[in-house]
Design a protein around this motif. Structure first.
Motif, PDB file in Angstrom:
ATOM      1  N   ALA A 454       0.905  -1.121  -0.075  1.00  0.00           N
ATOM      2  CA  ALA A 454       0.017  -0.040   0.096  1.00  0.00           C
ATOM      3  C   ALA A 454       0.772   1.188   0.149  1.00  0.00           C
ATOM      4  N   VAL A 455       1.949   1.368   0.852  1.00  0.00           N
ATOM      5  CA  VAL A 455       2.670   2.512   0.934  1.00  0.00           C
ATOM      6  C   VAL A 455       3.618   2.764  -0.304  1.00  0.00           C
ATOM      7  N   ALA A 456       4.036   1.486  -1.042  1.00  0.00           N
ATOM      8  CA  ALA A 456       4.570   1.630  -2.053  1.00  0.00           C
ATOM      9  C   ALA A 456       3.813   2.045  -3.313  1.00  0.00           C
ATOM     10  N   THR A 457       2.599   1.678  -3.430  1.00  0.00           N
ATOM     11  CA  THR A 457       1.829   2.172  -4.393  1.00  0.00           C
ATOM     12  C   THR A 457       1.532   3.708  -4.296  1.00  0.00           C
ATOM     13  N   LEU A 458       1.220   4.387  -3.095  1.00  0.00           N
ATOM     14  CA  LEU A 458       0.661   5.630  -2.847  1.00  0.00           C
ATOM     15  C   LEU A 458       2.057   6.305  -3.295  1.00  0.00           C
ATOM     16  N   LEU A 459       3.202   5.914  -2.849  1.00  0.00           N
ATOM     17  CA  LEU A 459       4.360   6.856  -3.017  1.00  0.00           C
ATOM     18  C   LEU A 459       4.716   6.784  -4.418  1.00  0.00           C
ATOM     19  N   PHE A 460       4.371   5.760  -5.334  1.00  0.00           N
ATOM     20  CA  PHE A 460       4.747   5.743  -6.661  1.00  0.00           C
ATOM     21  C   PHE A 460       3.901   6.592  -7.434  1.00  0.00           C
ATOM     22  N   ILE A 461       2.351   6.347  -7.263  1.00  0.00           N
ATOM     23  CA  ILE A 461       1.335   7.262  -7.844  1.00  0.00           C
ATOM     24  C   ILE A 461       1.557   8.807  -7.389  1.00  0.00           C
ATOM     25  N   GLY A 462       1.883   9.133  -6.325  1.00  0.00           N
ATOM     26  CA  GLY A 462       2.032  10.262  -5.747  1.00  0.00           C
ATOM     27  C   GLY A 462       3.049  11.206  -6.173  1.00  0.00           C
ATOM     28  N   GLY A 463       4.125  10.334  -6.209  1.00  0.00           N
ATOM     29  CA  GLY A 463       5.647  10.961  -6.707  1.00  0.00           C
ATOM     30  C   GLY A 463       5.501  11.096  -8.298  1.00  0.00           C
ATOM     31  N   SER A 464       4.568  10.207  -9.070  1.00  0.00           N
ATOM     32  CA  SER A 464       4.756  10.207 -10.496  1.00  0.00           C
ATOM     33  C   SER A 464       3.719  11.664 -10.896  1.00  0.00           C
ATOM     34  N   LEU A 465       2.798  11.706 -10.195  1.00  0.00           N
ATOM     35  CA  LEU A 465       1.666  12.807 -10.528  1.00  0.00           C
ATOM     36  C   LEU A 465       2.309  14.017 -10.480  1.00  0.00           C
ATOM     37  N   LEU A 466       3.656  14.166  -9.677  1.00  0.00           N
ATOM     38  CA  LEU A 466       4.215  15.589  -9.285  1.00  0.00           C
ATOM     39  C   LEU A 466       5.154  15.850 -10.324  1.00  0.00           C
ATOM     40  N   THR A 467       5.506  14.842 -11.144  1.00  0.00           N
ATOM     41  CA  THR A 467       6.713  15.051 -12.040  1.00  0.00           C
ATOM     42  C   THR A 467       6.191  14.581 -13.436  1.00  0.00           C
ATOM     43  N   THR A 468       6.935  15.030 -14.376  1.00  0.00           N
ATOM     44  CA  THR A 468       6.821  14.575 -15.891  1.00  0.00           C
ATOM     45  C   THR A 468       7.565  13.435 -16.341  1.00  0.00           C
ATOM     46  N   PRO A 469       7.048  12.411 -16.778  1.00  0.00           N
ATOM     47  CA  PRO A 469       7.899  11.247 -17.437  1.00  0.00           C
ATOM     48  C   PRO A 469       8.643  11.668 -18.657  1.00  0.00           C
ATOM     49  N   HIS A 470       9.673  10.810 -18.764  1.00  0.00           N
ATOM     50  CA  HIS A 470      10.631  10.938 -19.942  1.00  0.00           C
ATOM     51  C   HIS A 470       9.914  10.080 -20.981  1.00  0.00           C
ATOM     52  N   ALA A 471       9.573  10.898 -22.107  1.00  0.00           N
ATOM     53  CA  ALA A 471       8.677  10.499 -23.194  1.00  0.00           C
ATOM     54  C   ALA A 471       9.701   9.356 -24.010  1.00  0.00           C
ATOM     55  N   PRO A 472      10.626   9.786 -24.432  1.00  0.00           N
ATOM     56  CA  PRO A 472      11.396   9.013 -25.455  1.00  0.00           C
ATOM     57  C   PRO A 472      11.814   7.543 -25.056  1.00  0.00           C
ATOM     58  N   SER A 473      12.308   7.482 -23.498  1.00  0.00           N
ATOM     59  CA  SER A 473      12.565   6.135 -23.302  1.00  0.00           C
ATOM     60  C   SER A 473      11.247   5.266 -22.999  1.00  0.00           C
ATOM     61  N   ARG A 474      10.387   5.902 -22.496  1.00  0.00           N
ATOM     62  CA  ARG A 474       8.961   5.372 -22.359  1.00  0.00           C
ATOM     63  C   ARG A 474       8.457   4.595 -23.421  1.00  0.00           C
ATOM     64  N   VAL A 475       8.480   5.542 -24.724  1.00  0.00           N
ATOM     65  CA  VAL A 475       7.927   5.403 -26.085  1.00  0.00           C
ATOM     66  C   VAL A 475       8.909   3.854 -26.533  1.00  0.00           C
ATOM     67  N   ALA A 476       9.928   4.246 -26.611  1.00  0.00           N
ATOM     68  CA  ALA A 476      10.974   2.989 -27.085  1.00  0.00           C
ATOM     69  C   ALA A 476      10.633   1.717 -26.216  1.00  0.00           C
ATOM     70  N   PHE A 477      10.617   1.877 -25.019  1.00  0.00           N
ATOM     71  CA  PHE A 477      10.303   0.624 -24.037  1.00  0.00           C
ATOM     72  C   PHE A 477       8.894  -0.093 -24.514  1.00  0.00           C
ATOM     73  N   LEU A 478       7.748   0.777 -24.445  1.00  0.00           N
ATOM     74  CA  LEU A 478       6.626   0.115 -24.885  1.00  0.00           C
ATOM     75  C   LEU A 478       6.567  -0.534 -26.321  1.00  0.00           C
ATOM     76  N   ASP A 479       7.023   0.376 -27.311  1.00  0.00           N
ATOM     77  CA  ASP A 479       7.094  -0.235 -28.501  1.00  0.00           C
ATOM     78  C   ASP A 479       7.586  -1.546 -28.827  1.00  0.00           C
ATOM     79  N   ALA A 480       8.788  -1.646 -27.942  1.00  0.00           N
ATOM     80  CA  ALA A 480       9.327  -3.151 -27.953  1.00  0.00           C
ATOM     81  C   ALA A 480       8.244  -4.251 -27.551  1.00  0.00           C
ATOM     82  N   VAL A 481       7.611  -3.960 -26.527  1.00  0.00           N
ATOM     83  CA  VAL A 481       6.871  -4.964 -25.841  1.00  0.00           C
ATOM     84  C   VAL A 481       5.298  -5.025 -26.820  1.00  0.00           C
ATOM     85  N   ASN A 482       5.156  -4.086 -27.610  1.00  0.00           N
ATOM     86  CA  ASN A 482       4.120  -4.116 -28.252  1.00  0.00           C
ATOM     87  C   ASN A 482       4.203  -4.947 -29.600  1.00  0.00           C
TER      88      ASN A 482
END
Length: 489
Positions: A454-482
């Motif tokens: 529960a603590v891990a999930t709340l910290l991950f969601i909260g910390g992520s909502l306060l900051t901006t994701p790195h789009a290039p690495s995210r796109v490359a990562f998910l494209d490989a999976v897809n």
């Protein structure tokens, strides 16, 4: 069963295993991928047996049997929760495999570091894994110590057993890395499942059969057949033990790293199916061992002595007892090896290579090999403390490791996840769980096993909502999976 017979069995096991380990060597072992992942060419059969031997180690035949002895049928429910959690491999296994092939990842922490474009995320996961997995490694060593001490009535001491397991684990790790571990695992797993099942059937027959065994339990130990029974398995305790165990296949890097190793997705499916069959049988056998020991030897000083006492008793032919003993020893060594190799790969790949820039792969491998015995010696020192029940200590380690679960889930399924969220979740939850265990493991009456995810999930969601994701690495990562998942359809 004599001490000389036990030493002779160990000598035979060592001779055969070392021969198999050397035969498993192949070209390419002098690379990070070759040494730590078997060049990503492991077939489904070997992967299934090795996954089983690594997962069902001293925890099962010593720890789960001991937990059944102490807490009764609740131990079965606890293990079934873990079994259900293996379904996560069906979801995440192909995704791990896809990005591992696409980007050459060696460790799960390297994978998260790439996805979130953050060396700090990879480094924090590596350090957290060391903090929680070295005690888990020590649990395996302690299991061997209790096993040999109990079966020989103290002729082979606890420390001697721990030292023996440490030396064997280091030897196998150095011969050919993960390939030697996986091929020796295959032999060990087959011996283990056959011999342990035979022992369970022989003991139950000696106690009058299944009907008489459970009649005796109902008459003399009724708490063992009810929940919470003796009180060990209250709802709170049960959830505290079971929730971290459900996420074991994702949270424990020595397990998730194996998702990079199969030669194909077909081999991964074979691995998962084989593991499920093995695990179901082995779970029932371990529970029956615990019940049989409770019936035959009530009042043991330590519940973790249930299996050693049973194996050293007149119920079991000495030859069969010593074969099972070797099987449990081998399984514990397998888990120790896997943990040592995984932590060594993480420390060299995600800590050393990040602190020292432009480190060659050859240098990384050299550092990884150097770290292996250091990890083993730290685990040995921890094992000598002889703390608590093996099963409880195992779950304590998993309670801390759940810190990485939200970041792993978010890597594949939540594009909004960020490096700050992952870092905050891993570091914050690790600190929280350590504080919980240092202060009595109870916050508002609930243990760390319940709070952690529960603590891990709340910290991950909260910390992520306060900051901006790195789009290039995210796109490359998910494209490989897809791309890989699209080819499967």
């Amino acid at each position: 069963m004599t001490e000389s017979m036990i030493w002779m069995a160990i000598a035979i096991y060592l001779s055969v295993s070392v021969m198999i380990a050397f035969l498993s060597r192949q070209k390419g072992v002098e690379s990070m991928s070759g040494f730590f992942l078997g060049n990503r060419q492991m077939n489904g059969f070997v992967s299934a047996l090795s996954y089983s031997a690594t997962t069902y180690s001293a925890f099962m035949m010593v720890g789960l049997a001991g937990l059944t002895y102490a807490g009764g049928v609740g131990a079965l429910g606890f293990e079934i929760i873990y079994f259900a959690g293996v379904s996560l491999v069906a979801i995440f296994g192909p995704r791990f495999w896809a990005v591992g092939r696409a980007f050459g990842f060696v460790t799960p922490s390297e994978m998260l570091g790439f996805r979130y474009h953050s060396k700090a995320v990879a480094l924090s996961m590596s350090i957290a894994s060391c903090i929680f997995l070295i005690p888990y490694c020590a649990v395996q060593l302690a299991g061997v110590g209790y096993l040999l001490e109990g079966m020989t009535n103290g002729a082979i001491g606890f420390t001697s057993g721990v030292l023996l397991a440490t030396a064997i684990a280091i030897l196998f790790a150095y011969v050919a890395g993960i390939r030697s571990v996986m091929w020796t695992d295959s032999l060990q797993a087959l011996v283990m499942i056959v011999a342990s099942t035979l022992v369970a059937l022989l003991v139950i027959q000696a106690l009058g059969g299944f009907g008489e065994l459970f009649d005796t339990l109902a008459r003399e130990h009724p708490d063992a057949l009810t929940v919470p029974g003796s009180g060990l398995f209250s709802l709170t305790t049960f959830l505290g033990l079971s929730i971290p165990w459900f996420f074991f296949s994702l949270s424990n890097p020595q397990v998730s790293q194996r998702l990079f190793m199969p030669a194909s997705l077909s081999a991964m499916r074979q691995m998962l199916i084989g593991f499920m069959v093995f695990g179901f049988v082995y779970t029932l056998v371990s529970i029956l061992w615990g019940f049989s020991a409770l019936t035959a030897f009530p009042g043991l000083e330590r519940a973790d002595l249930a299996t050693p006492t049973l194996l050293g008793s007149d119920f079991i032919p000495p030859l069969l007892g010593v074969i099972v003993m070797v099987g449990i020893l081998a399984a514990a060594v397998s888990t120790i090896d896997s943990i040592m190799l995984t932590l060594a790969s993480m420390l060299s790949r995600d800590v050393y290579a990040h602190v020292k820039s432009d480190v060659s792969e050859k240098r990384q491998l050299l550092v990884g090999k150097f770290v292996v015995p250091v990890i083993a010696l730290l685990a040995l020192g921890f094992a000598e403390l002889q703390l608590d029940l093996i099963a409880v200590l195992s779950v304590a380690a998993s309670s801390g490791l759940v810190a990485v679960v939200p970041a792993i889930v978010g890597a594949f399924f939540w594009q909004r996840g960020t490096a700050f969220g992952a870092l905050l979740s891993i570091l914050g939850t690790s600190a929280f769980v350590l504080t919980m265990y240092a202060t009595g493991n109870a916050l508002w009456g609930l243990p760390a096993g319940i709070w952690g995810i529960a603590v891990a999930t709340l910290l991950f969601i909260g910390g992520s909502l306060l900051t901006t994701p790195h789009a290039p690495s995210r796109v490359a990562f998910l494209d490989a999976v897809n791309d890989v998942l699209a080819k499967r359809r």
